[in-house]
Design a protein around this motif. Structure first.
Motif, PDB file in Angstrom:
ATOM      1  N   GLU A 157       0.806  -1.217   0.000  1.00 28.03           N
ATOM      2  CA  GLU A 157       0.000   0.000   0.000  1.00 28.03           C
ATOM      3  C   GLU A 157       0.843   1.272   0.000  1.00 28.03           C
ATOM      4  O   GLU A 157       0.491   2.256  -0.651  1.00 28.03           O
ATOM      5  N   ALA A 158       1.942   1.270   0.745  1.00 28.82           N
ATOM      6  CA  ALA A 158       2.759   2.481   0.837  1.00 28.82           C
ATOM      7  C   ALA A 158       3.599   2.722  -0.410  1.00 28.82           C
ATOM      8  O   ALA A 158       4.120   3.823  -0.611  1.00 28.82           O
ATOM      9  N   GLY A 159       3.752   1.690  -1.249  1.00 26.40           N
ATOM     10  CA  GLY A 159       4.430   1.857  -2.536  1.00 26.40           C
ATOM     11  C   GLY A 159       5.935   2.006  -2.470  1.00 26.40           C
ATOM     12  O   GLY A 159       6.549   2.647  -3.337  1.00 26.40           O
ATOM     13  N   ILE A 160       6.572   1.417  -1.474  1.00 21.96           N
ATOM     14  CA  ILE A 160       8.029   1.521  -1.336  1.00 21.96           C
ATOM     15  C   ILE A 160       8.690   0.276  -1.914  1.00 21.96           C
ATOM     16  O   ILE A 160       8.283  -0.848  -1.620  1.00 21.96           O
ATOM     17  N   ASP A 161       9.696   0.474  -2.741  1.00 22.33           N
ATOM     18  CA  ASP A 161      10.420  -0.627  -3.368  1.00 22.33           C
ATOM     19  C   ASP A 161      11.127  -1.437  -2.282  1.00 22.33           C
ATOM     20  O   ASP A 161      11.827  -0.887  -1.430  1.00 22.33           O
ATOM     21  N   ALA A 162      10.982  -2.746  -2.326  1.00 23.39           N
ATOM     22  CA  ALA A 162      11.602  -3.612  -1.320  1.00 23.39           C
ATOM     23  C   ALA A 162      13.116  -3.451  -1.294  1.00 23.39           C
ATOM     24  O   ALA A 162      13.743  -3.534  -0.233  1.00 23.39           O
ATOM     25  N   ALA A 163      13.713  -3.188  -2.461  1.00 19.56           N
ATOM     26  CA  ALA A 163      15.167  -3.022  -2.523  1.00 19.56           C
ATOM     27  C   ALA A 163      15.624  -1.801  -1.730  1.00 19.56           C
ATOM     28  O   ALA A 163      16.754  -1.752  -1.234  1.00 19.56           O
ATOM     29  N   ALA A 164      14.745  -0.807  -1.597  1.00 21.46           N
ATOM     30  CA  ALA A 164      15.097   0.415  -0.864  1.00 21.46           C
ATOM     31  C   ALA A 164      15.131   0.183   0.641  1.00 21.46           C
ATOM     32  O   ALA A 164      15.568   1.049   1.401  1.00 21.46           O
ATOM     33  N   GLU A 195      10.576  10.045   2.374  1.00 22.22           N
ATOM     34  CA  GLU A 195      10.897  10.238   0.952  1.00 22.22           C
ATOM     35  C   GLU A 195       9.645  10.101   0.091  1.00 22.22           C
ATOM     36  O   GLU A 195       9.400  10.898  -0.815  1.00 22.22           O
ATOM     37  N   ARG A 196       8.873   9.064   0.377  1.00 27.37           N
ATOM     38  CA  ARG A 196       7.670   8.780  -0.410  1.00 27.37           C
ATOM     39  C   ARG A 196       6.647   9.901  -0.287  1.00 27.37           C
ATOM     40  O   ARG A 196       6.092  10.372  -1.279  1.00 27.37           O
ATOM     41  N   PHE A 197       6.392  10.346   0.931  1.00 31.39           N
ATOM     42  CA  PHE A 197       5.411  11.409   1.142  1.00 31.39           C
ATOM     43  C   PHE A 197       5.846  12.707   0.460  1.00 31.39           C
ATOM     44  O   PHE A 197       5.021  13.444  -0.076  1.00 31.39           O
ATOM     45  N   MET A 198       7.149  12.980   0.482  1.00 30.99           N
ATOM     46  CA  MET A 198       7.638  14.206  -0.162  1.00 30.99           C
ATOM     47  C   MET A 198       7.608  14.079  -1.687  1.00 30.99           C
ATOM     48  O   MET A 198       7.301  15.038  -2.390  1.00 30.99           O
ATOM     49  N   GLN A 200       5.497  12.409  -3.382  1.00 31.80           N
ATOM     50  CA  GLN A 200       4.100  12.524  -3.791  1.00 31.80           C
ATOM     51  C   GLN A 200       3.521  13.914  -3.513  1.00 31.80           C
ATOM     52  O   GLN A 200       2.358  14.163  -3.817  1.00 31.80           O
ATOM     53  N   ARG A 201       4.346  14.775  -2.897  1.00 30.71           N
ATOM     54  CA  ARG A 201       3.913  16.117  -2.511  1.00 30.71           C
ATOM     55  C   ARG A 201       2.781  16.076  -1.494  1.00 30.71           C
ATOM     56  O   ARG A 201       1.950  16.977  -1.425  1.00 30.71           O
ATOM     57  N   TRP A 202       2.776  15.029  -0.693  1.00 34.36           N
ATOM     58  CA  TRP A 202       1.844  14.970   0.435  1.00 34.36           C
ATOM     59  C   TRP A 202       2.367  15.862   1.560  1.00 34.36           C
ATOM     60  O   TRP A 202       1.597  16.441   2.316  1.00 34.36           O
ATOM     61  N   VAL A 203       3.684  15.921   1.655  1.00 37.38           N
ATOM     62  CA  VAL A 203       4.362  16.730   2.661  1.00 37.38           C
ATOM     63  C   VAL A 203       5.399  17.588   1.946  1.00 37.38           C
ATOM     64  O   VAL A 203       6.135  17.083   1.094  1.00 37.38           O
ATOM     65  N   VAL A 204       5.438  18.875   2.276  1.00 39.43           N
ATOM     66  CA  VAL A 204       6.405  19.781   1.647  1.00 39.43           C
ATOM     67  C   VAL A 204       7.104  20.612   2.721  1.00 39.43           C
ATOM     68  O   VAL A 204       6.550  20.846   3.801  1.00 39.43           O
ATOM     69  N   ARG A 205       8.317  21.041   2.425  1.00 39.10           N
ATOM     70  CA  ARG A 205       9.052  21.890   3.358  1.00 39.10           C
ATOM     71  C   ARG A 205       8.456  23.294   3.375  1.00 39.10           C
ATOM     72  O   ARG A 205       7.934  23.776   2.368  1.00 39.10           O
ATOM     73  N   ILE A 206       8.586  23.942   4.512  1.00 40.39           N
ATOM     74  CA  ILE A 206       8.183  25.335   4.637  1.00 40.39           C
ATOM     75  C   ILE A 206       9.448  26.176   4.508  1.00 40.39           C
ATOM     76  O   ILE A 206      10.269  26.236   5.430  1.00 40.39           O
ATOM     77  N   GLY A 207       9.640  26.778   3.362  1.00 39.02           N
ATOM     78  CA  GLY A 207      10.839  27.569   3.112  1.00 39.02           C
ATOM     79  C   GLY A 207      12.087  26.712   3.197  1.00 39.02           C
ATOM     80  O   GLY A 207      12.132  25.584   2.698  1.00 39.02           O
ATOM     81  N   SER A 208      13.107  27.231   3.873  1.00 39.11           N
ATOM     82  CA  SER A 208      14.378  26.521   3.986  1.00 39.11           C
ATOM     83  C   SER A 208      14.562  25.896   5.369  1.00 39.11           C
ATOM     84  O   SER A 208      15.655  25.453   5.701  1.00 39.11           O
ATOM     85  N   SER A 209      13.506  25.871   6.155  1.00 41.22           N
ATOM     86  CA  SER A 209      13.613  25.337   7.515  1.00 41.22           C
ATOM     87  C   SER A 209      13.370  23.834   7.536  1.00 41.22           C
ATOM     88  O   SER A 209      13.047  23.215   6.525  1.00 41.22           O
ATOM     89  N   ARG A 210      13.486  23.246   8.731  1.00 46.97           N
ATOM     90  CA  ARG A 210      13.166  21.824   8.913  1.00 46.97           C
ATOM     91  C   ARG A 210      11.669  21.596   8.957  1.00 46.97           C
ATOM     92  O   ARG A 210      11.215  20.459   8.832  1.00 46.97           O
ATOM     93  N   ALA A 211      10.899  22.657   9.158  1.00 47.12           N
ATOM     94  CA  ALA A 211       9.449  22.513   9.289  1.00 47.12           C
ATOM     95  C   ALA A 211       8.830  22.047   7.977  1.00 47.12           C
ATOM     96  O   ALA A 211       9.266  22.429   6.889  1.00 47.12           O
ATOM     97  N   VAL A 212       7.803  21.214   8.090  1.00 41.62           N
ATOM     98  CA  VAL A 212       7.073  20.732   6.913  1.00 41.62           C
ATOM     99  C   VAL A 212       5.580  20.918   7.164  1.00 41.62           C
ATOM    100  O   VAL A 212       5.140  21.081   8.301  1.00 41.62           O
TER     101      VAL A 212
END
Length: 229
Positions: A157-164, A195-198, A200-212
């Protein structure tokens, strides 16, 4: 005195300086910074920053790369990130003085969601870990382990390659969140989900900070995938 005790004392001494600690905290965003950027961030001269960076690199906490005239540094590995985050989580919580609306907004954003090196932290990271635990994908009893159902979910369901998910690194690890005081998901599984969420643009950074922040598509996706509202 044992060798282990002496080595531990040297490691603790590396983080006992406020400037070096601030550099390590900044590098929790998982990116490589230049010496000049870290000097500006910590408010010290470039020559002073270089001296601190030399000590952190020599002590194995940071790694460096050189590209032309620029010197880039980053945390040496995920283990160092976990060490810094875990130490932060054990500090007594205190309310920092608010220095205006912009600072208050930035602090609130970091609490809601941020990256901790290469995985999600804050309220968002804990919500993901809680949802996975509720579904039997993570077992937090006596540890923090990915179940067989969890591995099947990641590669299905999460779509992550097993090799990763094949690397010399723990597949799942609980990382004590310094704002929530509870565990979020670290390790390979946490990194690949981030990595997957980013991607897919489900989660994005806010500017140049660590915040998402979670996007509208992310709200729908996380609700469908994990039941997170």
């Amino acid at each position: 005195m044992t060798t282990d005790a002496a080595d531990l004392a040297r490691l603790a001494n590396l983080l006992a300086d406020e400037t070096r600690a601030a550099m390590c905290l900044a590098l929790l965003d998982g990116r490589a910074w230049t010496a000049g950027e870290l000097a500006a961030h910590t408010g010290v001269a470039k020559s002073t920053a270089s001296e601190h960076l030399d000590r952190l690199i020599g002590g194995g906490l940071l790694a460096e790369e050189r590209q032309g005239r620029h010197r880039y540094v980053r945390l040496a590995d995920a283990g160092v990130a976990h060490l810094v985050e875990d130490l932060s989580a054990h500090l007594e919580p205190r309310r920092a003085p608010v220095r205006g609306l912009r600072q208050a907004t930035a602090d609130a954003a970091m609490k809601r969601g941020r990256t901790c090196y290469d995985h999600l932290a804050g309220e968002l990271g804990v919500a993901v870990a809680d949802a996975m635990t509720a579904r039997g994908l993570i077992d937090q009893r006596g540890g923090f382990a990915l179940t067989e159902a969890g591995l099947a979910w990641l590669t299905g369901e999460a779509g992550i390659d097993a090799a990763a998910l094949q690397a010399r690194r723990p597949l799942a690890r609980g990382c004590l969140d310094w704002t929530e005081r509870r565990a979020h998901l670290a390790g390979l599984a946490g990194a690949r989900l981030c990595e997957r969420f980013m991607a897919q643009r489900w989660v994005v950074r806010i500017g140049s900070s660590r915040a998402v922040k979670v996007t509208p598509a992310g709200r729908d996706g996380l609700r469908a995938l994990l039941g997170i509202d």
